[in-house]
Scaffold this motif. Structure first.
Motif, PDB file in Angstrom:
ATOM      1  N   VAL A 184      57.599 128.588  67.200  1.00  0.00           N
ATOM      2  CA  VAL A 184      57.191 127.802  66.025  1.00  0.00           C
ATOM      3  C   VAL A 184      58.011 128.187  64.811  1.00  0.00           C
ATOM      4  O   VAL A 184      58.411 127.328  64.012  1.00  0.00           O
ATOM      5  CB  VAL A 184      55.687 127.988  65.765  1.00  0.00           C
ATOM      6  CG1 VAL A 184      55.286 127.372  64.433  1.00  0.00           C
ATOM      7  CG2 VAL A 184      54.883 127.365  66.894  1.00  0.00           C
ATOM      8  N   ARG A 185      58.306 129.469  64.651  1.00  0.00           N
ATOM      9  CA  ARG A 185      59.097 129.887  63.488  1.00  0.00           C
ATOM     10  C   ARG A 185      60.503 129.302  63.545  1.00  0.00           C
ATOM     11  O   ARG A 185      61.039 128.854  62.519  1.00  0.00           O
ATOM     12  CB  ARG A 185      59.162 131.418  63.454  1.00  0.00           C
ATOM     13  CG  ARG A 185      59.786 131.947  62.179  1.00  0.00           C
ATOM     14  CD  ARG A 185      59.353 133.348  61.901  1.00  0.00           C
ATOM     15  NE  ARG A 185      59.671 133.750  60.551  1.00  0.00           N
ATOM     16  CZ  ARG A 185      59.252 134.875  59.999  1.00  0.00           C
ATOM     17  NH1 ARG A 185      58.475 135.684  60.688  1.00  0.00           N
ATOM     18  NH2 ARG A 185      59.587 135.184  58.776  1.00  0.00           N
ATOM     19  N   ARG A 203      64.464 125.052  61.665  1.00  0.00           N
ATOM     20  CA  ARG A 203      65.271 123.864  61.946  1.00  0.00           C
ATOM     21  C   ARG A 203      64.768 122.659  61.168  1.00  0.00           C
ATOM     22  O   ARG A 203      65.551 121.865  60.630  1.00  0.00           O
ATOM     23  CB  ARG A 203      65.244 123.565  63.441  1.00  0.00           C
ATOM     24  CG  ARG A 203      66.027 124.555  64.288  1.00  0.00           C
ATOM     25  CD  ARG A 203      66.064 124.110  65.742  1.00  0.00           C
ATOM     26  NE  ARG A 203      66.810 125.052  66.569  1.00  0.00           N
ATOM     27  CZ  ARG A 203      66.995 124.889  67.879  1.00  0.00           C
ATOM     28  NH1 ARG A 203      66.473 123.826  68.484  1.00  0.00           N
ATOM     29  NH2 ARG A 203      67.685 125.785  68.561  1.00  0.00           N
ATOM     30  N   GLY A 204      63.454 122.513  61.098  1.00  0.00           N
ATOM     31  CA  GLY A 204      62.901 121.396  60.333  1.00  0.00           C
ATOM     32  C   GLY A 204      63.228 121.485  58.863  1.00  0.00           C
ATOM     33  O   GLY A 204      63.485 120.466  58.210  1.00  0.00           O
ATOM     34  N   ALA A 205      63.245 122.712  58.308  1.00  0.00           N
ATOM     35  CA  ALA A 205      63.593 122.880  56.894  1.00  0.00           C
ATOM     36  C   ALA A 205      65.028 122.473  56.631  1.00  0.00           C
ATOM     37  O   ALA A 205      65.348 121.866  55.604  1.00  0.00           O
ATOM     38  CB  ALA A 205      63.356 124.330  56.467  1.00  0.00           C
ATOM     39  N   ILE A 209      64.581 125.917  47.268  1.00  0.00           N
ATOM     40  CA  ILE A 209      63.417 126.728  46.899  1.00  0.00           C
ATOM     41  C   ILE A 209      62.130 126.068  47.360  1.00  0.00           C
ATOM     42  O   ILE A 209      61.236 126.725  47.915  1.00  0.00           O
ATOM     43  CB  ILE A 209      63.405 126.959  45.372  1.00  0.00           C
ATOM     44  CG1 ILE A 209      64.620 127.801  44.965  1.00  0.00           C
ATOM     45  CG2 ILE A 209      62.112 127.632  44.947  1.00  0.00           C
ATOM     46  CD1 ILE A 209      64.774 127.953  43.467  1.00  0.00           C
ATOM     47  N   ARG A 210      62.013 124.753  47.147  1.00  0.00           N
ATOM     48  CA  ARG A 210      60.790 124.056  47.527  1.00  0.00           C
ATOM     49  C   ARG A 210      60.600 124.064  49.043  1.00  0.00           C
ATOM     50  O   ARG A 210      59.499 124.302  49.556  1.00  0.00           O
ATOM     51  CB  ARG A 210      60.835 122.624  47.001  1.00  0.00           C
ATOM     52  CG  ARG A 210      59.528 121.882  47.176  1.00  0.00           C
ATOM     53  CD  ARG A 210      59.567 120.536  46.480  1.00  0.00           C
ATOM     54  NE  ARG A 210      60.569 119.649  47.038  1.00  0.00           N
ATOM     55  CZ  ARG A 210      61.684 119.299  46.423  1.00  0.00           C
ATOM     56  NH1 ARG A 210      61.952 119.767  45.220  1.00  0.00           N
ATOM     57  NH2 ARG A 210      62.551 118.490  46.985  1.00  0.00           N
ATOM     58  N   THR A 211      61.682 123.811  49.791  1.00  0.00           N
ATOM     59  CA  THR A 211      61.586 123.813  51.248  1.00  0.00           C
ATOM     60  C   THR A 211      61.231 125.197  51.778  1.00  0.00           C
ATOM     61  O   THR A 211      60.412 125.340  52.691  1.00  0.00           O
ATOM     62  CB  THR A 211      62.919 123.345  51.853  1.00  0.00           C
ATOM     63  OG1 THR A 211      63.268 122.070  51.317  1.00  0.00           O
ATOM     64  CG2 THR A 211      62.818 123.233  53.357  1.00  0.00           C
ATOM     65  N   ARG A 212      61.824 126.232  51.186  1.00  0.00           N
ATOM     66  CA  ARG A 212      61.510 127.590  51.618  1.00  0.00           C
ATOM     67  C   ARG A 212      60.048 127.924  51.345  1.00  0.00           C
ATOM     68  O   ARG A 212      59.371 128.543  52.170  1.00  0.00           O
ATOM     69  CB  ARG A 212      62.422 128.577  50.893  1.00  0.00           C
ATOM     70  CG  ARG A 212      62.242 130.025  51.310  1.00  0.00           C
ATOM     71  CD  ARG A 212      63.148 130.912  50.496  1.00  0.00           C
ATOM     72  NE  ARG A 212      64.532 130.499  50.605  1.00  0.00           N
ATOM     73  CZ  ARG A 212      65.499 130.917  49.794  1.00  0.00           C
ATOM     74  NH1 ARG A 212      65.202 131.761  48.816  1.00  0.00           N
ATOM     75  NH2 ARG A 212      66.736 130.507  49.963  1.00  0.00           N
TER      76      ARG A 212
END
Length: 395
Positions: free
Chosen positions: A50-51, A56-58, A71-74
């Motif tokens: 999952v991690r 990959r999705g980010a 920053i927002r995605t992280r």
């Protein structure tokens, strides 16, 4: 013996489970150990998969790859992983408890345990919804500002205003949502919101009287932004400090000087603001020529140099009008000072000025216009003349 309180129920349940654990034989004990290892291995593998999928999705999130998106995605990835990791740990814990004979699930689905679980679940849902609403508000503000920035009527100045207002809108939206979410969580815990609001009002009034400077800075910043006195990207001078406006918060403005120094100034100190890049700018030319030079010819050469610069594909867009001649500004000790100015877009005056100085030097040299500079005339003392031979006495 029946337990009458919640603590007695918990102790009695653990005693029964412990007694059942002591009655396990070697085969059953080995099987439980093997099943426990299997549960832990499965939990670790699921967490690892999952991690990686979250990372990959980010990276696959659409949109410009700027610092704000990173920053927002992280932040979203970290919160999502924290929620999933908590659920995964709880699931593994309940599975291990069931393997070893501890009926946690039965305790949590009846009586006090059920009420505790329901409250915890509701609080967790409120926390997740609050975070999601804050992130959604930030995303909507960014989309709105980006759409307004693409509107061509405002140009660069409009984009600078939006870059200035953006962080303030983000902070206000997130603050309001977080406060509402915190109030709902406190109400879910069982605290009365009314007295809290009344106490917060009294505390806010006391802070307002005790922190008048902070209130003054905040209100001054609101007026500076609303009246478009300065914006991110402007070159300004405030209280003797000058530089490019790098960031504007709700209380301070940050200027980056030419040498890299960062000046942080409260809005309350911005009594007089010199904005050198508002709407348009001028490069003021003050050059001296010798008294023997032809002044009219010097001005003609200056005008021609500016016209040549306007014809240049790189410099042309940076010069808005022909050279404005302002005649002789002073009769100095060593020469005649000529004044003129060149109108440029905001912030282009320094580059245009440097290019003009380089070209006018070559043009005046070719036209025979002399630029005065200090001369030093050395007067050396003469050597003393040898005295003529005195006549001898009695000759």
């Amino acid at each position: 013996m029946e337990a009458s309180t919640a603590s007695e129920q918990v102790i009695l349940g653990f005693q029964e489970s412990w007694n059942a654990l002591l009655r396990l034989g070697p085969a059953a004990l080995a099987l439980n150990v093997a099943l426990s290892a299997l549960v832990l291995a499965v939990a670790f593998g699921v967490g690892l998969v999952v991690r990686r999928l979250l990372k990959r999705g980010a990276r696959a999130v659409p949109g410009p790859a700027d610092a704000e998106k990173t920053i927002r995605t992280r932040r979203v990835t970290q919160v999502t992983w924290a929620v999933f990791e908590t659920g995964l740990v709880l699931a593994a814990f309940f599975a291990l408890a069931a393997i070893w004979g501890f009926d946690l699930l039965g305790w949590l689905t009846a009586g006090l345990g059920q009420r505790v679980v329901e409250s915890v679940v509701r609080i967790a849902i409120l926390a997740v919804v609050t975070f999601a609403a804050a992130e959604l508000a930030t995303l909507l503000v960014n989309r709105l500002l980006a759409r307004m920035a693409r509107h061509k009527s405002g140009g660069v100045r409009r984009e600078a205003q939006l870059n200035t207002i953006g962080p303030l809108l983000h902070g206000v939206a997130r603050g309001v949502i977080i406060i509402i979410g915190a109030m709902m969580i406190l109400a879910e815990i069982g605290l009365e919101i009314g007295p809290l609001l009344a106490g917060a009002g009294v505390i806010g009034l006391a802070i307002g009287f005790g922190a008048q400077t902070l209130v003054k800075d905040f209100l001054t910043g609101i007026f500076l932004i609303s009246e478009d006195i300065l914006a991110v990207g402007d070159v300004v001078e405030i209280s003797g400090s000058s530089g490019v406006v790098e960031q504007m918060t709700i209380r301070t403005v940050r200027l980056r000087a030419l040498d890299g120094t960062l000046h942080v100034l409260p809005y309350g100190e911005a009594q007089i603001i010199h904005n050198m890049t508002k709407v348009f700018s001028y490069h003021v030319v003050e050059l001296g020529v010798s008294y023997e030079s032809d002044i009219d010819k010097a001005f003609e050469v200056m005008i021609q140099v500016v016209e040549d610069m306007r014809a240049d594909p790189d410099l042309g867009p940076k010069i808005l009008e022909p050279l404005e001649v302002m005649d002789v500004s002073a009769l100095a000790d060593s020469g005649v000072v000529l004044r003129a100015r060149i109108k440029t877009p905001p912030g282009a005056q320094w580059g245009v000025g440097r290019a003009f100085n380089r070209r006018i030097k070559a043009a005046w040299d070719a036209a025979g216009v002399d630029i005065p500079y200090p001369h030093m005339h050395l007067v050396l003392p003469q050597a003393p003349q040898p005295a003529e031979a005195q006549p001898q006495r009695g000759a």
